[in-house]
Design a protein around this motif. Structure first.
Motif, PDB file in Angstrom:
ATOM      1  N   CYS A 112      48.355  31.854  24.920  1.00  0.00           N
ATOM      2  CA  CYS A 112      48.416  31.854  26.360  1.00  0.00           C
ATOM      3  C   CYS A 112      47.077  32.383  26.886  1.00  0.00           C
ATOM      4  O   CYS A 112      46.500  33.302  26.319  1.00  0.00           O
ATOM      5  CB  CYS A 112      49.572  32.730  26.766  1.00  0.00           C
ATOM      6  SG  CYS A 112      49.621  33.323  28.431  1.00  0.00           S
ATOM      7  N   LYS A 113      46.607  31.828  27.969  1.00  0.00           N
ATOM      8  CA  LYS A 113      45.381  32.278  28.595  1.00  0.00           C
ATOM      9  C   LYS A 113      45.723  32.940  29.916  1.00  0.00           C
ATOM     10  O   LYS A 113      46.437  32.375  30.741  1.00  0.00           O
ATOM     11  CB  LYS A 113      44.417  31.124  28.824  1.00  0.00           C
ATOM     12  CG  LYS A 113      43.115  31.602  29.419  1.00  0.00           C
ATOM     13  CD  LYS A 113      42.080  30.511  29.532  1.00  0.00           C
ATOM     14  CE  LYS A 113      40.834  31.120  30.150  1.00  0.00           C
ATOM     15  NZ  LYS A 113      39.784  30.195  30.383  1.00  0.00           N
ATOM     16  N   ILE A 114      45.197  34.136  30.122  1.00  0.00           N
ATOM     17  CA  ILE A 114      45.433  34.899  31.339  1.00  0.00           C
ATOM     18  C   ILE A 114      44.106  35.034  32.071  1.00  0.00           C
ATOM     19  O   ILE A 114      43.125  35.506  31.500  1.00  0.00           O
ATOM     20  CB  ILE A 114      45.997  36.293  31.001  1.00  0.00           C
ATOM     21  CG1 ILE A 114      47.309  36.149  30.241  1.00  0.00           C
ATOM     22  CG2 ILE A 114      46.163  37.127  32.264  1.00  0.00           C
ATOM     23  CD1 ILE A 114      47.790  37.414  29.583  1.00  0.00           C
ATOM     24  N   ASN A 115      44.073  34.616  33.319  1.00  0.00           N
ATOM     25  CA  ASN A 115      42.874  34.738  34.131  1.00  0.00           C
ATOM     26  C   ASN A 115      43.123  35.810  35.184  1.00  0.00           C
ATOM     27  O   ASN A 115      43.966  35.647  36.058  1.00  0.00           O
ATOM     28  CB  ASN A 115      42.516  33.410  34.794  1.00  0.00           C
ATOM     29  CG  ASN A 115      41.177  33.459  35.488  1.00  0.00           C
ATOM     30  OD1 ASN A 115      40.304  34.241  35.128  1.00  0.00           O
ATOM     31  ND2 ASN A 115      41.014  32.622  36.490  1.00  0.00           N
ATOM     32  N   VAL A 116      42.405  36.921  35.081  1.00  0.00           N
ATOM     33  CA  VAL A 116      42.524  38.021  36.027  1.00  0.00           C
ATOM     34  C   VAL A 116      41.524  37.767  37.148  1.00  0.00           C
ATOM     35  O   VAL A 116      40.332  37.636  36.901  1.00  0.00           O
ATOM     36  CB  VAL A 116      42.232  39.376  35.345  1.00  0.00           C
ATOM     37  CG1 VAL A 116      42.334  40.512  36.346  1.00  0.00           C
ATOM     38  CG2 VAL A 116      43.162  39.591  34.157  1.00  0.00           C
ATOM     39  N   ILE A 117      42.021  37.684  38.374  1.00  0.00           N
ATOM     40  CA  ILE A 117      41.177  37.412  39.532  1.00  0.00           C
ATOM     41  C   ILE A 117      41.199  38.650  40.424  1.00  0.00           C
ATOM     42  O   ILE A 117      42.267  39.173  40.734  1.00  0.00           O
ATOM     43  CB  ILE A 117      41.692  36.185  40.309  1.00  0.00           C
ATOM     44  CG1 ILE A 117      41.727  34.963  39.390  1.00  0.00           C
ATOM     45  CG2 ILE A 117      40.844  35.932  41.537  1.00  0.00           C
ATOM     46  CD1 ILE A 117      42.461  33.772  39.977  1.00  0.00           C
ATOM     47  N   GLY A 118      40.024  39.113  40.807  1.00  0.00           N
ATOM     48  CA  GLY A 118      39.968  40.294  41.655  1.00  0.00           C
ATOM     49  C   GLY A 118      38.697  40.358  42.473  1.00  0.00           C
ATOM     50  O   GLY A 118      37.730  39.652  42.197  1.00  0.00           O
ATOM     51  N   ASP A 119      38.726  41.244  43.484  1.00  0.00           N
ATOM     52  CA  ASP A 119      37.542  41.399  44.326  1.00  0.00           C
ATOM     53  C   ASP A 119      36.790  42.695  44.041  1.00  0.00           C
ATOM     54  O   ASP A 119      35.852  43.031  44.737  1.00  0.00           O
ATOM     55  CB  ASP A 119      37.902  41.287  45.806  1.00  0.00           C
ATOM     56  CG  ASP A 119      38.846  42.372  46.286  1.00  0.00           C
ATOM     57  OD1 ASP A 119      39.149  43.301  45.517  1.00  0.00           O
ATOM     58  OD2 ASP A 119      39.277  42.301  47.447  1.00  0.00           O
ATOM     59  N   SER A 120      37.189  43.417  42.998  1.00  0.00           N
ATOM     60  CA  SER A 120      36.514  44.658  42.635  1.00  0.00           C
ATOM     61  C   SER A 120      35.693  44.454  41.361  1.00  0.00           C
ATOM     62  O   SER A 120      36.255  44.317  40.271  1.00  0.00           O
ATOM     63  CB  SER A 120      37.536  45.778  42.416  1.00  0.00           C
ATOM     64  OG  SER A 120      36.888  46.910  41.866  1.00  0.00           O
ATOM     65  N   THR A 121      34.381  44.451  41.523  1.00  0.00           N
ATOM     66  CA  THR A 121      33.536  44.316  40.325  1.00  0.00           C
ATOM     67  C   THR A 121      33.717  45.520  39.410  1.00  0.00           C
ATOM     68  O   THR A 121      33.636  45.379  38.191  1.00  0.00           O
ATOM     69  CB  THR A 121      32.048  44.147  40.695  1.00  0.00           C
ATOM     70  OG1 THR A 121      31.634  45.227  41.517  1.00  0.00           O
ATOM     71  CG2 THR A 121      31.806  42.826  41.394  1.00  0.00           C
ATOM     72  N   LEU A 122      33.987  46.691  39.980  1.00  0.00           N
ATOM     73  CA  LEU A 122      34.213  47.884  39.166  1.00  0.00           C
ATOM     74  C   LEU A 122      35.400  47.672  38.227  1.00  0.00           C
ATOM     75  O   LEU A 122      35.288  47.845  37.011  1.00  0.00           O
ATOM     76  CB  LEU A 122      34.460  49.101  40.063  1.00  0.00           C
ATOM     77  CG  LEU A 122      34.825  50.388  39.329  1.00  0.00           C
ATOM     78  CD1 LEU A 122      33.632  50.909  38.541  1.00  0.00           C
ATOM     79  CD2 LEU A 122      35.322  51.432  40.298  1.00  0.00           C
ATOM     80  N   VAL A 123      36.524  47.287  38.780  1.00  0.00           N
ATOM     81  CA  VAL A 123      37.739  47.098  37.980  1.00  0.00           C
ATOM     82  C   VAL A 123      37.553  45.988  36.953  1.00  0.00           C
ATOM     83  O   VAL A 123      37.874  46.156  35.768  1.00  0.00           O
ATOM     84  CB  VAL A 123      38.955  46.801  38.890  1.00  0.00           C
ATOM     85  CG1 VAL A 123      40.161  46.394  38.071  1.00  0.00           C
ATOM     86  CG2 VAL A 123      39.270  48.002  39.763  1.00  0.00           C
ATOM     87  N   LEU A 124      37.042  44.863  37.372  1.00  0.00           N
ATOM     88  CA  LEU A 124      36.882  43.726  36.457  1.00  0.00           C
ATOM     89  C   LEU A 124      35.930  44.065  35.310  1.00  0.00           C
ATOM     90  O   LEU A 124      36.228  43.759  34.145  1.00  0.00           O
ATOM     91  CB  LEU A 124      36.394  42.494  37.215  1.00  0.00           C
ATOM     92  CG  LEU A 124      37.374  41.930  38.241  1.00  0.00           C
ATOM     93  CD1 LEU A 124      36.713  40.815  39.038  1.00  0.00           C
ATOM     94  CD2 LEU A 124      38.645  41.445  37.588  1.00  0.00           C
ATOM     95  N   ASN A 125      34.820  44.706  35.605  1.00  0.00           N
ATOM     96  CA  ASN A 125      33.862  45.033  34.551  1.00  0.00           C
ATOM     97  C   ASN A 125      34.371  46.122  33.618  1.00  0.00           C
ATOM     98  O   ASN A 125      34.103  46.082  32.417  1.00  0.00           O
ATOM     99  CB  ASN A 125      32.512  45.423  35.157  1.00  0.00           C
ATOM    100  CG  ASN A 125      31.724  44.214  35.575  1.00  0.00           C
ATOM    101  OD1 ASN A 125      31.447  43.336  34.779  1.00  0.00           O
ATOM    102  ND2 ASN A 125      31.385  44.144  36.852  1.00  0.00           N
ATOM    103  N   MET A 126      35.122  47.078  34.136  1.00  0.00           N
ATOM    104  CA  MET A 126      35.690  48.100  33.249  1.00  0.00           C
ATOM    105  C   MET A 126      36.766  47.493  32.344  1.00  0.00           C
ATOM    106  O   MET A 126      36.803  47.784  31.148  1.00  0.00           O
ATOM    107  CB  MET A 126      36.261  49.262  34.057  1.00  0.00           C
ATOM    108  CG  MET A 126      35.185  50.142  34.635  1.00  0.00           C
ATOM    109  SD  MET A 126      35.770  51.688  35.360  1.00  0.00           S
ATOM    110  CE  MET A 126      37.155  51.196  36.324  1.00  0.00           C
ATOM    111  N   MET A 127      37.623  46.654  32.898  1.00  0.00           N
ATOM    112  CA  MET A 127      38.672  46.049  32.077  1.00  0.00           C
ATOM    113  C   MET A 127      38.092  45.111  31.022  1.00  0.00           C
ATOM    114  O   MET A 127      38.610  45.008  29.922  1.00  0.00           O
ATOM    115  CB  MET A 127      39.684  45.310  32.963  1.00  0.00           C
ATOM    116  CG  MET A 127      40.510  46.227  33.834  1.00  0.00           C
ATOM    117  SD  MET A 127      41.408  47.507  32.926  1.00  0.00           S
ATOM    118  CE  MET A 127      42.564  46.503  32.003  1.00  0.00           C
ATOM    119  N   ALA A 128      36.990  44.449  31.363  1.00  0.00           N
ATOM    120  CA  ALA A 128      36.339  43.546  30.412  1.00  0.00           C
ATOM    121  C   ALA A 128      35.522  44.314  29.372  1.00  0.00           C
ATOM    122  O   ALA A 128      35.047  43.728  28.403  1.00  0.00           O
ATOM    123  CB  ALA A 128      35.449  42.560  31.151  1.00  0.00           C
TER     124      ALA A 128
END
Length: 73
Positions: free
Chosen positions: A1-17
């Motif tokens: 399964c592929k999950i695409n996380v979409i968000g407007d916070s670069t902080l959150v997205l970059n930390m989770m990645a």
């Protein structure tokens, strides 16, 4: 399964990645630890996770909803 996380916070997205490091003294840290634990479980199940940034200008409805609790406080 592929999950695409979409968000407007670069902080959150970059930390989770894993591109940016979370700081233990920040207020978000307990939530980050919980989210990272959930992400580990998802990855252990061999799901693929990707991240997509959406600017707030393109995401106004969601941005407004995320702040709605502030209006009632």
């Amino acid at each position: 399964c592929k999950i695409n996380v979409i968000g407007d916070s670069t902080l959150v997205l970059n930390m989770m990645a894993g591109r940016w490091q979370a700081k233990e003294h920040k207020a978000y840290y307990p939530g980050f630890i919980q989210a990272k634990s959930t992400l580990r479980q998802i990855l252990l199940e061999r799901h693929i996770v990707s991240y997509q940034w959406v600017g707030r200008a393109s995401n106004q409805d969601c941005d407004d909803l995320s702040k709605a609790h502030l209006a009632t406080a």
